[in-house]
Design a protein around this motif. Structure first.
Motif, PDB file in Angstrom:
ATOM      1  N   VAL A 113       0.786  -1.194  -0.101  1.00 20.57           N
ATOM      2  CA  VAL A 113       0.014  -0.129  -0.248  1.00 20.57           C
ATOM      3  C   VAL A 113       0.721   1.241  -0.070  1.00 20.57           C
ATOM      4  O   VAL A 113       1.687   1.380   0.878  1.00 20.57           O
ATOM      5  N   PRO A 114       0.822   2.010  -1.098  1.00 18.63           N
ATOM      6  CA  PRO A 114       1.779   3.158  -0.992  1.00 18.63           C
ATOM      7  C   PRO A 114       1.509   4.250  -0.027  1.00 18.63           C
ATOM      8  O   PRO A 114       0.391   4.266   0.670  1.00 18.63           O
ATOM      9  N   ARG A 115       2.488   5.089   0.382  1.00 19.48           N
ATOM     10  CA  ARG A 115       2.401   6.161   1.350  1.00 19.48           C
ATOM     11  C   ARG A 115       1.220   7.111   1.017  1.00 19.48           C
ATOM     12  O   ARG A 115       1.073   7.183  -0.164  1.00 19.48           O
ATOM     13  N   ASN A 116       0.529   7.525   2.088  1.00 14.37           N
ATOM     14  CA  ASN A 116      -0.464   8.603   1.775  1.00 14.37           C
ATOM     15  C   ASN A 116      -1.749   7.927   1.011  1.00 14.37           C
ATOM     16  O   ASN A 116      -2.596   8.604   0.477  1.00 14.37           O
ATOM     17  N   SER A 117      -1.840   6.669   1.113  1.00 12.72           N
ATOM     18  CA  SER A 117      -2.776   5.804   0.496  1.00 12.72           C
ATOM     19  C   SER A 117      -4.235   5.796   1.433  1.00 12.72           C
ATOM     20  O   SER A 117      -3.882   5.753   2.629  1.00 12.72           O
ATOM     21  N   THR A 118      -5.289   6.053   0.805  1.00 10.76           N
ATOM     22  CA  THR A 118      -6.627   5.978   1.673  1.00 10.76           C
ATOM     23  C   THR A 118      -7.639   4.999   1.169  1.00 10.76           C
ATOM     24  O   THR A 118      -8.341   4.770   1.779  1.00 10.76           O
ATOM     25  N   LYS A 119      -7.447   4.619  -0.192  1.00  8.38           N
ATOM     26  CA  LYS A 119      -8.466   3.853  -1.046  1.00  8.38           C
ATOM     27  C   LYS A 119      -7.587   2.724  -1.824  1.00  8.38           C
ATOM     28  O   LYS A 119      -7.848   3.019  -2.966  1.00  8.38           O
ATOM     29  N   CYS A 120      -6.830   1.954  -1.167  1.00  9.51           N
ATOM     30  CA  CYS A 120      -6.378   0.856  -2.165  1.00  9.51           C
ATOM     31  C   CYS A 120      -7.214  -0.103  -2.483  1.00  9.51           C
ATOM     32  O   CYS A 120      -7.852  -0.842  -1.234  1.00  9.51           O
ATOM     33  N   ASP A 121      -7.013  -0.563  -3.636  1.00  8.38           N
ATOM     34  CA  ASP A 121      -8.199  -1.659  -4.213  1.00  8.38           C
ATOM     35  C   ASP A 121      -7.804  -2.666  -4.822  1.00  8.38           C
ATOM     36  O   ASP A 121      -6.380  -2.613  -5.214  1.00  8.38           O
ATOM     37  N   TRP A 122      -8.532  -3.685  -5.203  1.00  2.18           N
ATOM     38  CA  TRP A 122      -8.099  -4.974  -5.815  1.00  2.18           C
ATOM     39  C   TRP A 122      -8.846  -4.937  -7.399  1.00  2.18           C
ATOM     40  O   TRP A 122     -10.058  -4.616  -7.442  1.00  2.18           O
ATOM     41  N   GLU A 123      -8.465  -5.607  -8.279  1.00  2.00           N
ATOM     42  CA  GLU A 123      -9.276  -6.076  -9.542  1.00  2.00           C
ATOM     43  C   GLU A 123      -8.484  -7.296 -10.140  1.00  2.00           C
ATOM     44  O   GLU A 123      -7.522  -6.951 -10.493  1.00  2.00           O
ATOM     45  N   GLN A 161      -6.370   7.895  -8.071  1.00  3.99           N
ATOM     46  CA  GLN A 161      -6.746   7.605  -9.559  1.00  3.99           C
ATOM     47  C   GLN A 161      -7.973   8.684  -9.821  1.00  3.99           C
ATOM     48  O   GLN A 161      -7.906   9.146 -11.004  1.00  3.99           O
ATOM     49  N   ILE A 162      -8.940   8.921  -9.103  1.00  2.96           N
ATOM     50  CA  ILE A 162     -10.139   9.622  -9.412  1.00  2.96           C
ATOM     51  C   ILE A 162     -10.271  10.934  -8.703  1.00  2.96           C
ATOM     52  O   ILE A 162     -10.794  11.907  -9.276  1.00  2.96           O
ATOM     53  N   GLU A 163      -9.649  11.232  -7.642  1.00  2.00           N
ATOM     54  CA  GLU A 163      -9.813  12.507  -6.850  1.00  2.00           C
ATOM     55  C   GLU A 163      -8.635  13.653  -6.764  1.00  2.00           C
ATOM     56  O   GLU A 163      -8.725  14.645  -6.279  1.00  2.00           O
ATOM     57  N   ARG A 164      -7.407  13.235  -7.445  1.00  2.95           N
ATOM     58  CA  ARG A 164      -6.238  13.816  -7.641  1.00  2.95           C
ATOM     59  C   ARG A 164      -6.047  14.529  -8.929  1.00  2.95           C
ATOM     60  O   ARG A 164      -5.222  15.012  -9.346  1.00  2.95           O
ATOM     61  N   GLY A 165      -7.124  14.574  -9.892  1.00  2.53           N
ATOM     62  CA  GLY A 165      -6.971  15.099 -11.099  1.00  2.53           C
ATOM     63  C   GLY A 165      -6.221  14.320 -11.946  1.00  2.53           C
ATOM     64  O   GLY A 165      -5.277  13.502 -11.465  1.00  2.53           O
ATOM     65  N   GLY A 166      -6.137  14.924 -13.225  1.00  2.00           N
ATOM     66  CA  GLY A 166      -5.164  14.340 -14.339  1.00  2.00           C
ATOM     67  C   GLY A 166      -5.601  12.768 -14.679  1.00  2.00           C
ATOM     68  O   GLY A 166      -6.860  12.591 -14.574  1.00  2.00           O
ATOM     69  N   GLN A 167      -4.744  12.009 -15.148  1.00  3.71           N
ATOM     70  CA  GLN A 167      -5.194  10.562 -15.798  1.00  3.71           C
ATOM     71  C   GLN A 167      -5.076   9.464 -14.706  1.00  3.71           C
ATOM     72  O   GLN A 167      -4.569   9.752 -13.647  1.00  3.71           O
TER      73      GLN A 167
END
Length: 279
Positions: A113-123, A161-167
Motif C-alpha cells: 500500500v503506497p504512502r498517503n494511500s486511503t483507498k487501495c483496491d483490488w481488481e 486515480q479519481i480524486e487527484r486530477g489528471g489521468q
C-alpha cells in the motif's frame, strides 16, 4: 504450454510447466519469456522441445510470467456489471490507460500500500499477452497476434486515480501494483477467452466472482482497437478490465490497509496469493 519464470527478482530463469507439474528449465533454449520467444515462430520452437529432457528447477519464487514488457495497457469499465457498481455508463469505445511497467511483480509477491494511500483496491483481470507484432490489425486477424493469457491483479489507489486530477495512471502505477502470472498460458490452451470464470478473495471473503462473458469489448476487439493507435509488440500486456466486487463498490467501501491476504484466479490460468504490506 504454460510458461513461467522462477527465481529471485532480476535472477528469474525461464521455464515451462511439465505434465507432471514440475517447472523445467528453459535456460539455453531461450533467453527469457520475452520478445522473440513469444512470436508464433518462437512458441513453435518451444513446443518442439522435449520437456522430459529438461532439468527440473527447485521450487522457489515465481516471477512475473513475462519479462521485458514494453507496454502495460489497461482497459477501464470493460465489464457491464462493474460499470453499474461504479455508477458509470458503459463506454461507447474502450477506455484505455497505461500502467507503469515498474508496477510489475510476481504473482505471489507482497503488494505494498503506497504512502498517503486511503483507498487501495483490488481488481482481478484477464491479461492478454501479444506475440505477433502488428499495427492497424483487422478484427478478424486479431487473435493471431495473441501469444497467450495470464492472471493480472490491477491493484489501484482510488483516491490517487479519481480524486487527484489528471489521468488514471497515477492511481495504477505504484510499485507492486501489477502482479502477473503465475503462468503465461499459450492461446492454443484457451479456446474461448470470453468464457472464463474469475474470482478474488480478501482474507477468505470472496468479493469478486465473475466471468469474462460480461466483457463489453472482447479480446479480439481490444487487440484490433488498440492497434489503431499504437503498434503492438511481443510481450505487450493488455489488462482487459474487471468484473464487479471491487472494494470501491462495497457498501460501505472496503479498502486495503496492510496486513490482509489476497487470493485470486482465472479458470485455467492459475492463482495468485499476495500478502499486503505498507511502503
Amino acid at each position: 504450454m504454460k510458461l513461467l519464470r522462477i527465481g529471485e527478482p532480476g535472477k528469474e530463469r525461464p521455464a515451462v510447466l511439465a505434465p507432471d507439474g514440475t517447472a523445467r528449465d528453459l535456460t539455453g533454449i531461450v533467453d527469457d519469456i520475452a520478445g522473440d520467444a513469444l512470436t508464433p515462430a518462437g512458441l513453435d520452437r518451444l513446443r518442439a522441445v522435449d520437456t522430459d529432457s529438461l532439468p527440473a528447477l527447485p521450487e522457489g519464487r515465481i516471477g512475473p510470467c513475462v519479462a521485458g514488457v514494453g507496454k502495460f495497457i489497461c482497459i477501464g469499465l470493460n465489464y457491464a456489471d462493474h460499470a453499474a457498481e461504479s455508477g458509470m455508463e458503459v463506454p461507447k469505445e474502450p477506455i484505455m490507460f497505461m500502467k507503469a511497467n515498474s508496477a510489475i511483480c510476481g504473482p505471489n509477491d507482497t503488494v505494498l500500500v503506497p504512502r498517503n494511500s486511503t483507498k487501495c483496491d483490488w481488481e482481478v483481470e484477464l491479461g492478454v499477452v501479444i506475440g505477433k507484432p502488428g499495427a492497424y490489425i483487422a478484427p478478424d486477424d486479431a487473435m493471431t497476434h495473441v501469444a497467450g493469457y495470464c492472471v493480472v491483479n490491477d491493484v489501484s489507489e482510488r483516491a490517487f486515480q479519481i480524486e487527484r486530477g489528471g489521468q488514471w495512471v497515477k492511481g495504477k502505477s505504484a510499485d507492486t501494483f501489477g502482479p502477473i502470472g503465475p503462468w503465461l498460458v499459450t492461446a492454443d490452451e484457451v479456446p474461448d477467452p470470453q468464457n472464463l470464470a474469475m474470482w478474488l478473495e480478501v482474507d477468505g471473503h470472496r468479493y469478486q466472482d465473475g466471468s469474462t462473458r460480461t466483457m463489453v469489448f472482447g479480446v479480439a476487439h481490444l487487440v484490433s482497437y488498440l492497434s489503431q493507435f499504437m503498434s503492438l509488440q511481443p510481450g505487450d500486456i493488455i489488462s482487459t478490465g474487471t468484473p464487479p466486487g471491487v472494494g470501491m463498490g462495497q457498501k460501505p467501501p472496503v479498502y486495503l490497509k496492510g496486513g490482509e491476504s489476497m487470493s485470486l484466479g482465472i479458470e485455467g490460468l492459475g492463482t495468485q496469493t499476495q500478502k499486503v504490506g505498507n511502503a
